[in-house]
Design a protein around this motif. Sequence first.
Motif, PDB file in Angstrom:
ATOM      1  N   GLU A 225       0.829  -1.206   0.000  1.00 17.03           N
ATOM      2  CA  GLU A 225       0.000   0.000   0.000  1.00 17.03           C
ATOM      3  C   GLU A 225       0.864   1.257   0.000  1.00 17.03           C
ATOM      4  N   LEU A 226       1.916   1.267   0.838  1.00 15.15           N
ATOM      5  CA  LEU A 226       2.798   2.428   0.899  1.00 15.15           C
ATOM      6  C   LEU A 226       3.550   2.592  -0.420  1.00 15.15           C
ATOM      7  N   ASP A 227       4.046   1.493  -0.982  1.00 15.04           N
ATOM      8  CA  ASP A 227       4.726   1.558  -2.280  1.00 15.04           C
ATOM      9  C   ASP A 227       3.826   2.198  -3.329  1.00 15.04           C
ATOM     10  N   TYR A 228       2.580   1.758  -3.365  1.00 18.36           N
ATOM     11  CA  TYR A 228       1.632   2.264  -4.361  1.00 18.36           C
ATOM     12  C   TYR A 228       1.479   3.772  -4.240  1.00 18.36           C
ATOM     13  N   ASN A 229       1.344   4.263  -3.017  1.00 19.39           N
ATOM     14  CA  ASN A 229       1.130   5.697  -2.816  1.00 19.39           C
ATOM     15  C   ASN A 229       2.393   6.517  -3.034  1.00 19.39           C
ATOM     16  N   LEU A 230       3.550   5.993  -2.664  1.00 18.32           N
ATOM     17  CA  LEU A 230       4.799   6.723  -2.893  1.00 18.32           C
ATOM     18  C   LEU A 230       5.136   6.759  -4.384  1.00 18.32           C
ATOM     19  N   ARG A 231       4.803   5.711  -5.099  1.00 18.97           N
ATOM     20  CA  ARG A 231       5.083   5.682  -6.541  1.00 18.97           C
ATOM     21  C   ARG A 231       4.175   6.647  -7.305  1.00 18.97           C
ATOM     22  N   LYS A 232       3.030   6.976  -6.743  1.00 13.97           N
ATOM     23  CA  LYS A 232       2.200   8.006  -7.365  1.00 13.97           C
ATOM     24  C   LYS A 232       2.852   9.379  -7.217  1.00 13.97           C
ATOM     25  N   LEU A 233       3.602   9.577  -6.133  1.00 12.38           N
ATOM     26  CA  LEU A 233       4.281  10.857  -5.922  1.00 12.38           C
ATOM     27  C   LEU A 233       5.538  10.966  -6.776  1.00 12.38           C
ATOM     28  N   ASP A 234       6.273   9.858  -6.916  1.00  9.01           N
ATOM     29  CA  ASP A 234       7.471   9.838  -7.773  1.00  9.01           C
ATOM     30  C   ASP A 234       7.669   8.419  -8.281  1.00  9.01           C
ATOM     31  N   PRO A 235       7.218   8.131  -9.502  1.00  7.13           N
ATOM     32  CA  PRO A 235       7.307   6.771 -10.032  1.00  7.13           C
ATOM     33  C   PRO A 235       8.740   6.311 -10.319  1.00  7.13           C
ATOM     34  N   LEU A 236       9.675   7.225 -10.451  1.00  2.58           N
ATOM     35  CA  LEU A 236      11.054   6.855 -10.790  1.00  2.58           C
ATOM     36  C   LEU A 236      11.927   6.598  -9.562  1.00  2.58           C
ATOM     37  N   ASP A 237      11.640   7.299  -8.477  1.00  2.35           N
ATOM     38  CA  ASP A 237      12.471   7.167  -7.283  1.00  2.35           C
ATOM     39  C   ASP A 237      11.610   7.290  -6.025  1.00  2.35           C
ATOM     40  N   PRO A 238      10.662   6.374  -5.844  1.00  2.00           N
ATOM     41  CA  PRO A 238       9.719   6.512  -4.726  1.00  2.00           C
ATOM     42  C   PRO A 238      10.363   6.366  -3.350  1.00  2.00           C
ATOM     43  N   VAL A 239      11.463   5.630  -3.279  1.00  2.27           N
ATOM     44  CA  VAL A 239      12.038   5.312  -1.968  1.00  2.27           C
ATOM     45  C   VAL A 239      12.874   6.471  -1.411  1.00  2.27           C
ATOM     46  N   LYS A 240      13.059   7.512  -2.204  1.00  4.10           N
ATOM     47  CA  LYS A 240      13.709   8.699  -1.629  1.00  4.10           C
ATOM     48  C   LYS A 240      12.894   9.242  -0.464  1.00  4.10           C
ATOM     49  N   TYR A 241      11.573   8.975  -0.487  1.00 13.62           N
ATOM     50  CA  TYR A 241      10.714   9.478   0.580  1.00 13.62           C
ATOM     51  C   TYR A 241      10.958   8.767   1.910  1.00 13.62           C
ATOM     52  N   ASP A 242      11.724   7.692   1.890  1.00 16.88           N
ATOM     53  CA  ASP A 242      12.126   7.051   3.142  1.00 16.88           C
ATOM     54  C   ASP A 242      12.851   8.044   4.044  1.00 16.88           C
ATOM     55  N   PHE A 243      13.681   8.898   3.442  1.00 15.86           N
ATOM     56  CA  PHE A 243      14.399   9.906   4.226  1.00 15.86           C
ATOM     57  C   PHE A 243      13.421  10.841   4.926  1.00 15.86           C
ATOM     58  N   ALA A 244      12.370  11.229   4.208  1.00 15.15           N
ATOM     59  CA  ALA A 244      11.382  12.138   4.778  1.00 15.15           C
ATOM     60  C   ALA A 244      10.594  11.473   5.897  1.00 15.15           C
ATOM     61  N   LEU A 245      10.083  10.269   5.634  1.00 19.06           N
ATOM     62  CA  LEU A 245       9.264   9.584   6.623  1.00 19.06           C
ATOM     63  C   LEU A 245      10.072   9.252   7.876  1.00 19.06           C
ATOM     64  N   PHE A 246      11.281   8.759   7.660  1.00 17.98           N
ATOM     65  CA  PHE A 246      12.122   8.387   8.795  1.00 17.98           C
ATOM     66  C   PHE A 246      12.568   9.625   9.571  1.00 17.98           C
ATOM     67  N   GLY A 247      12.989  10.666   8.846  1.00 24.18           N
ATOM     68  CA  GLY A 247      13.429  11.887   9.508  1.00 24.18           C
ATOM     69  C   GLY A 247      12.325  12.539  10.317  1.00 24.18           C
ATOM     70  N   LEU A 248      11.133  12.584   9.742  1.00 23.28           N
ATOM     71  CA  LEU A 248       9.992  13.157  10.456  1.00 23.28           C
ATOM     72  C   LEU A 248       9.674  12.363  11.711  1.00 23.28           C
ATOM     73  N   GLY A 249       9.812  11.047  11.633  1.00 23.78           N
ATOM     74  CA  GLY A 249       9.478  10.209  12.775  1.00 23.78           C
ATOM     75  C   GLY A 249      10.528  10.215  13.871  1.00 23.78           C
ATOM     76  N   VAL A 250      11.799  10.070  13.480  1.00 26.41           N
ATOM     77  CA  VAL A 250      12.875   9.922  14.467  1.00 26.41           C
ATOM     78  C   VAL A 250      13.355  11.261  15.007  1.00 26.41           C
ATOM     79  N   PHE A 251      13.557  12.208  14.103  1.00 26.01           N
ATOM     80  CA  PHE A 251      14.185  13.465  14.518  1.00 26.01           C
ATOM     81  C   PHE A 251      13.179  14.556  14.889  1.00 26.01           C
ATOM     82  N   GLU A 252      11.978  14.491  14.316  1.00 25.73           N
ATOM     83  CA  GLU A 252      11.000  15.540  14.550  1.00 25.73           C
ATOM     84  C   GLU A 252       9.800  15.087  15.365  1.00 25.73           C
TER      85      GLU A 252
END
Length: 254
Positions: A225-252
Amino acid sequence: MTKSELRLFLEEKVIQYNNPQFLETDPIQIPHLFTTKEDIEISAFLTATIAWGNRKSIINNSHKLMHLMGQSPHDFVLNHTINDLENLAGFVHRTFNDIDLTYFILSLKNIYLNHNGLEGIFTTHQEKDSLQPTISKFKKIFFELPYEQRTTKHVSDPLKGSAAKRINMFLRWMVRDSSTNVDFGLWKNISPAILSCPLDVHSGNVARKLRLLKRKQNDSKALAELDYNLRKLDPLDPVKYDFALFGLGVFEKF
């Protein structure tokens, strides 16, 4: 938040966290100690394998592991002696112990001698839209030597319901481009488009708050489900959003 607003917000967070400062507190710093492809691959795979729990402990135990391997993981894997394996006695990270580590070394030797290395397995067995079936195939190959049952839990199988967070993280490290000096971009024959986000408590909770994920469990269905939604945001490099999700969770603490 509209889709365009969400994309813009996440893109800003990717820029914030996808930079070398991220290495200071992340286990990916361990493979950055090395320069040769095989040393990077093996150190990354072993580090990712024990990447659960306290991050400081993960990093400290990964350094200890590299020390046990003489700071030459590829040479150790290929040329270790019985005495070298005996010197691994006492290594432990949470439930991963010296029994598991010894098998991992033996299996990696088999993989590099008989399967064209880690890259060879994932490249040869990749499918068009996802690497999750490939991870399952990798596990079968990884355990083609005699093994103790306890060790199998340290390699996840997405086809049995696992989100396979640690292997997906390892694959991100190997496949995504190295332009920001964080990921390595070593494996050129696998597209970043088919990578999956390393789904854990932090990224999962943030994804739910951002309505990128509805499923409550962090399992293979949630990952799809997460893959599907991230690929809608960027079909070529969806996993770059791992930095955002992880950073928001751990650091913020988002």
